[in-house]
Design an enzyme around this catalytic site. Structure first.
Site, PDB file in Angstrom:
ATOM      1  CB  SER A 211      -0.804  -0.198   1.090  1.00  0.00           C
ATOM      2  OG  SER A 211      -2.041   0.776   1.072  1.00  0.00           O
TER       3      SER A 211
ATOM      4  CG  HIS B 204      -5.108  -3.370   0.223  1.00  0.00           C
ATOM      5  ND1 HIS B 204      -4.657  -2.329  -1.013  1.00  0.00           N
ATOM      6  CD2 HIS B 204      -4.605  -2.800   1.137  1.00  0.00           C
ATOM      7  CE1 HIS B 204      -3.939  -1.375  -0.366  1.00  0.00           C
ATOM      8  NE2 HIS B 204      -3.823  -1.726   0.777  1.00  0.00           N
TER       9      HIS B 204
ATOM     10  CG  ASP C  49      -6.428  -3.323  -3.646  1.00  0.00           C
ATOM     11  OD1 ASP C  49      -7.355  -2.820  -2.899  1.00  0.00           O
ATOM     12  OD2 ASP C  49      -5.384  -2.672  -3.643  1.00  0.00           O
TER      13      ASP C  49
END
Length: 639
Positions: free
Chosen positions: A183, A446, A384
């Protein structure tokens, strides 16, 4: 009179010196902690035998009480060489305990605080080092007026941390070093890598750290490519249809975004008007007539629905991890400093709201320079939305590095994607070119290691070049384009006796060096104290031989009181490290949501409400000191 005027002066001076020395001792002892101070003797709920672990704080900013928390797991087996993986979660402001307790670490938290082994944890052939950063994140802390604002500051703190950590644990300094995360760590990791490479070049007197690779999952690296990927991703996955009124409204928001980018936003780490593209899609696809827990798309996994928080309650393990890390016995086991005033929270909104990175450029701007020096692996879960694979692939296609553009083998000819099979199932695709590897995980979110720890372990071992052929064990059933490649293993297997013996000798030598260093400091202190005491005794005898006076304690008592010794002992220095009492609450269940509107999140989880005009890609907390209108916009690609 108990003392004459002549000896009174030197006695006072020497006693003051002795007091100063004694006052100096705690600071010296604190600075010279040893590995024993960080050793985890017992971890509540963990199965036996206990893994070898160390945890605690390391100071990176003395002026502002900046301390980073780490949790280190020693590898279970040794292959051909020692390796260390430094793991960082995103945010900015989200704890790397997400990675430790829900993704790649050796334990997963179950109901009642019971820990279970994670089948596929990354500690089999690599030491794991989890760090809560920037300061203020997770168990880390800093004065509330001293949160970081720029990526270079964050990277500088990490270099300071590693310098001190390797001084404490010198046996790991020559390990092959890998930095991994996901991320917003797509910004953190390249910045830290560049800082390490610069440090290795500039500090010739210091041992260079052998940085061998970077792994970034669903990374936020190229904001422009990511912003412009939301609509194509939504079309490809059936979230909306082209030509509809919904699509037109979202496309209008993208036009506003493009105008901002063309007006000088191309070098910004985040742009508010562009963040609204994903927000608008989530708003348009929300079904307020559905069950309250199924109204909104989960931005981290489009296969799932959520309440109006649109994924903030995910992953489900968070309901167990949060109360576990807030337990008093766990806090004690992890050696959490008393200066850490607040209980653990997944993401700190105050850290996020301050970390604007207004003067920082996106990591994609210098990523080619990093790839030239260090192998890089990017991986994406294909379900994601927030940091989706379409944006990552657009970034790669537009990127020029090592004499080529994108994954071209030669001008106009692309390196083909290779099918990856793992344990008889289609796991994803694998693509490589000129020091860059890109892996797509099918049916993954994710947080890819949360979904597939065994598959990500196989990916890690392939990238690190682990080959179990020399040490034995059953190889994993893993094929790239039908070929096995180097033999990897996901699970228990025998270890190399020779490698283990060699490493054991190296560890003992390094530990002895560390303990010797702390012993030398203690010896120096003891010598100083002994010299002062000896000098005092000698002068006292000389004074007595030349003069006789009242031998009562009245004079001594007067001297000690006059110098304020009692006050010195009672004096306590406090600083405003965090403006809150320590929170040891245990969350027995995920709080129920009010469902009052888009982005409404219970403060019980440390997350703040979001309004329709701004949405956080992650999670803010009630530590956020910024205005409520600002709280929602920070990009918390979260975990």
């Amino acid at each position: 009179m108990a003392f004459s005027h002549a000896p009174s002066g030197w006695r006072t001076a020497l006693l003051a010196g002795l007091i100063a020395t004694v006052a100096w001792l705690p600071a010296i002892v604190a600075q010279e902690k040893t590995q024993a101070d960080y050793f985890i003797h017992d971890l509540p709920g963990a199965p036996k035998p206990l893994l070898k672990m160390h945890a605690g704080h390391i100071e990176v900013d003395a002026e502002h009480n900046g301390n980073l928390f780490f949790w280190h797991y020693q590898n279970r087996h040794i292959a051909d060489r020692q390796r260390t993986v430094l793991w960082l979660n995103g945010g900015p402001g989200c704890s790397s305990m997400d990675g430790a307790m829900m993704e790649i670490g050796p334990y997963r938290v179950r109901e009642g605080g019971k820990l279970e082994y994670n089948n596929g944890s990354w500690d089999e052939f690599a030491n794991l080092l989890f760090v809560d950063q920037p300061v203020g994140t997770g168990f880390s802390y800093v004065n509330t007026d001293s949160y970081l604002t720029e990526l270079d500051q964050m990277a500088a703190h990490m270099v300071i941390f590693l310098e001190k950590w390797f001084a404490l644990f010198p046996e790991y300094e020559n390990d092959d070093l890998y930095i991994a995360g996901e991320s917003y760590a797509g910004q953190h990791i390249p910045y830290i890598a560049r800082a390490i490479l610069d440090r290795n070049k500039k500090n010739q007197a210091k041992s260079p750290w052998p940085l061998k690779g970077l792994l970034i999952g669903n990374g936020w690296m190229s904001p422009v490519d990511q912003y412009l990927s939301y609509i194509p991703f939504a079309y490809q996955n059936g979230l909306m249809r082209s030509g509809t009124d919904m699509a037109k409204r979202v496309e209008e928001q993208q036009r506003i975004c493009v105008q901002k980018l063309e007006a000088g936003g191309m070098d910004a780490v985040d742009t508010r008007d562009c963040e609204q593209i994903m927000v608008r899609i989530l708003q348009e696809t929300k079904n307020e007539n559905a069950d309250p827990m199924n109204q909104c798309l989960n931005m981290y996994d489009i296969r799932l629905r959520d309440d109006s928080s649109c994924g903030m309650n995910w992953p489900p393990d968070l309901a167990q991890v949060t109360p576990y890390l807030r337990r008093a016995d766990v806090v004690q086991a992890l050696h959490i400093n008393t200066d850490k005033k607040t209980g653990w929270q997944e993401c700190n909104g105050a850290v996020s709201s301050h970390f604007r990175a207004k003067n920082s450029k996106p990591s994609v701007k210098f990523l080619p320079e990093v790839i030239e020096q260090v192998p890089v692996l990017l991986f994406s879960g294909d379900k994601d939305f927030i940091c989706n694979h379409v944006g990552t692939e657009a970034m790669i296609q537009n990127l020029q590095w090592n004499g080529g553009k994108g994954f071209e083998a030669s001008p106009g000819v692309q390196n083909a994607k290779q099918d990856w099979m793992f344990e008889g199932e289609a796991a994803g695709t694998w693509q490589e070119a000129r020091n860059l590897t890109y892996v797509v995980f099918y049916n993954s979110s994710h947080m890819v290691p949360f979904d597939y720890p065994r598959r990500t372990r196989d990916m890690l071992d392939r990238f690190m070049g682990v080959n179990i052929e020399a040490i034995g064990g059953a190889p994993a059933d893993s094929l790239i384009d039908g070929e096995k490649g180097p033999l990897t293993s996901v699970g228990d297997h025998p270890n190399s006796t020779k490698a283990e013996e060699d490493k054991s000798k190296e560890l003992k030598a390094a530990e002895w060096k560390a303990y010797t260093r702390s012993g030398e400091v203690a010896l120096v202190i003891a010598v100083i104290v002994a010299c002062i005491c000896g000098f005092l005794l000698c002068r006292s005898r000389r004074a007595k031989s030349a003069y006789k006076g009242d031998d009562s304690d009245e004079g001594r008592e007067s001297l000690l009181t006059g110098m304020g010794l009692d006050n010195f002992r009672r004096k306590e220095r406090r600083q405003d490290v965090e403006a809150a009492d320590f929170d040891e609450r245990e969350l027995d269940e995920v709080p129920k949501k009010s469902g009052k509107g888009y982005g409404q999140i219970s403060s019980e989880k440390g997350r703040v409400p979001h309004n329709d005009s701004s949405f956080s890609l992650g999670v803010d907390s009630d530590d956020d000191e910024a205005g409520s209108s600002d709280r929602g916009r920070r990009k918390e690609e979260s975990r």
